[in-house]
Motif scaffolding. Structure first.
Motif, mmCIF file in Angstrom:
data_model
loop_
_atom_site.group_PDB
_atom_site.id
_atom_site.type_symbol
_atom_site.label_atom_id
_atom_site.label_comp_id
_atom_site.label_asym_id
_atom_site.label_seq_id
_atom_site.Cartn_x
_atom_site.Cartn_y
_atom_site.Cartn_z
ATOM 1 N N THR A 3 0.859 -1.187 0.000
ATOM 2 C CA THR A 3 0.000 0.000 0.000
ATOM 3 C C THR A 3 0.890 1.230 0.000
ATOM 4 O O THR A 3 1.994 1.213 0.535
ATOM 5 C CB THR A 3 -0.943 0.045 1.222
ATOM 6 O OG1 THR A 3 -0.168 0.118 2.424
ATOM 7 C CG2 THR A 3 -1.840 -1.185 1.274
ATOM 8 N N SER A 5 -0.396 4.370 0.921
ATOM 9 C CA SER A 5 -0.951 5.406 1.789
ATOM 10 C C SER A 5 -1.794 4.772 2.888
ATOM 11 O O SER A 5 -2.179 3.600 2.803
ATOM 12 C CB SER A 5 -1.834 6.364 0.977
ATOM 13 O OG SER A 5 -2.986 5.680 0.515
ATOM 14 N N ALA A 7 -4.833 5.562 3.421
ATOM 15 C CA ALA A 7 -6.144 5.297 2.807
ATOM 16 C C ALA A 7 -6.163 3.929 2.122
ATOM 17 O O ALA A 7 -7.164 3.207 2.209
ATOM 18 C CB ALA A 7 -6.496 6.402 1.814
ATOM 19 N N GLU A 8 -5.080 3.547 1.459
ATOM 20 C CA GLU A 8 -5.023 2.241 0.799
ATOM 21 C C GLU A 8 -5.011 1.105 1.819
ATOM 22 O O GLU A 8 -5.630 0.067 1.596
ATOM 23 C CB GLU A 8 -3.793 2.142 -0.101
ATOM 24 C CG GLU A 8 -3.936 2.881 -1.403
ATOM 25 C CD GLU A 8 -2.720 2.688 -2.313
ATOM 26 O OE1 GLU A 8 -1.936 1.724 -2.111
ATOM 27 O OE2 GLU A 8 -2.552 3.502 -3.227
ATOM 28 N N ILE A 10 -6.352 1.185 4.826
ATOM 29 C CA ILE A 10 -7.728 1.113 5.335
ATOM 30 C C ILE A 10 -8.628 0.437 4.306
ATOM 31 O O ILE A 10 -9.464 -0.405 4.656
ATOM 32 C CB ILE A 10 -8.248 2.520 5.707
ATOM 33 C CG1 ILE A 10 -7.503 3.045 6.937
ATOM 34 C CG2 ILE A 10 -9.761 2.501 5.960
ATOM 35 C CD1 ILE A 10 -7.784 4.509 7.265
ATOM 36 N N ASP A 11 -8.456 0.773 3.040
ATOM 37 C CA ASP A 11 -9.313 0.215 1.990
ATOM 38 C C ASP A 11 -9.157 -1.300 1.873
ATOM 39 O O ASP A 11 -10.146 -2.013 1.683
ATOM 40 C CB ASP A 11 -9.025 0.901 0.652
ATOM 41 C CG ASP A 11 -10.064 0.553 -0.385
ATOM 42 O OD1 ASP A 11 -11.280 0.693 -0.093
ATOM 43 O OD2 ASP A 11 -9.687 0.121 -1.480
ATOM 44 N N HIS A 38 -4.754 1.145 11.358
ATOM 45 C CA HIS A 38 -5.408 1.577 10.117
ATOM 46 C C HIS A 38 -6.045 0.381 9.402
ATOM 47 O O HIS A 38 -7.170 0.476 8.898
ATOM 48 C CB HIS A 38 -4.431 2.294 9.196
ATOM 49 C CG HIS A 38 -3.965 3.600 9.743
ATOM 50 N ND1 HIS A 38 -4.821 4.635 10.038
ATOM 51 C CD2 HIS A 38 -2.726 4.036 10.063
ATOM 52 C CE1 HIS A 38 -4.137 5.644 10.519
ATOM 53 N NE2 HIS A 38 -2.860 5.310 10.544
ATOM 54 N N GLY A 42 -10.190 -0.334 8.730
ATOM 55 C CA GLY A 42 -10.821 -0.780 7.496
ATOM 56 C C GLY A 42 -11.722 -1.983 7.716
ATOM 57 O O GLY A 42 -12.852 -2.023 7.212
ATOM 58 N N GLU A 50 -19.432 2.613 7.529
ATOM 59 C CA GLU A 50 -18.390 3.566 7.156
ATOM 60 C C GLU A 50 -17.952 4.411 8.339
ATOM 61 O O GLU A 50 -16.781 4.706 8.512
ATOM 62 C CB GLU A 50 -18.885 4.459 6.014
ATOM 63 C CG GLU A 50 -17.788 5.270 5.369
ATOM 64 C CD GLU A 50 -16.747 4.420 4.661
ATOM 65 O OE1 GLU A 50 -15.585 4.837 4.640
ATOM 66 O OE2 GLU A 50 -17.072 3.346 4.142
ATOM 67 N N THR A 53 -14.846 3.728 10.753
ATOM 68 C CA THR A 53 -13.474 4.143 10.480
ATOM 69 C C THR A 53 -13.067 5.261 11.428
ATOM 70 O O THR A 53 -11.961 5.277 11.955
ATOM 71 C CB THR A 53 -13.320 4.614 9.019
ATOM 72 O OG1 THR A 53 -13.757 3.570 8.167
ATOM 73 C CG2 THR A 53 -11.883 4.945 8.694
#
Length: 151
Positions: A3, A5, A7-8, A10-11, A38, A42, A50, A53
């Motif tokens: 990953t 970031s 965000a990635e 978590i995704d 993190h 996710g 959502e 998070t």
């Protein structure tokens, strides 16, 4: 998986969280700051909603956080535990059910207590300041079959 970031990270957790059926136990390991919380944010988002998070925080001082949604999530942080006996006293056995998911940060500290549960193992490592490597093992078929979709 790599990953680039937060965000990635978590995704990926979110995508795995959406696949969970209940009864899963995750042994999450990695150095300080590697992204364990993190990743767990996710999963909580995928299992609950959502908004999870934002609500998901490391239970370093309280040791266990619970998040409710389609599955009940127990988020355990073993970092401050002095012994495996302390872990057992948290009521770990009572947390395991078909309607729950147990996520254990710093699982290497309590490996002896969870070995018989056949946990899903997630190890996070720093590659650079922003990149992380996630190593996933012991995944159930219903997750591993969707792994390409997760990437």
């Amino acid at each position: 998986m790599i990953t680039s970031s937060v965000a990635e990270t978590i995704d990926i957790g979110r995508k795995i969280g959406k696949l969970l059926k209940g009864g899963e136990i995750f042994a999450v390991t990695g150095d300080l700051g590697a992204g364990k919380t993190h990743f767990i944010k996710g999963i909580a988002s995928g299992c609950c909603q959502e908004a999870a998070t934002e609500k998901t925080t490391s239970p370093t001082f309280v040791l266990v956080n619970e998040y409710e949604g389609r599955l009940l999530i127990y988020h355990i942080d073993a970092y401050r535990l002095e012994s495996e006996k302390e872990f057992e006293n948290l009521g770990f056995d009572d947390m395991i059910s078909e309607d729950s998911v147990v996520l254990i940060e710093w699982a290497d500290k309590v490996a002896g207590c969870i070995a018989d549960t056949n946990p899903i193992k997630i190890d996070l490592k720093h590659i650079s300041e922003t990149k992380r490597q996630l190593s996933l093992s012991n995944l159930p078929d219903y997750i591993s079959e969707k792994l390409q979709d997760i990437k």
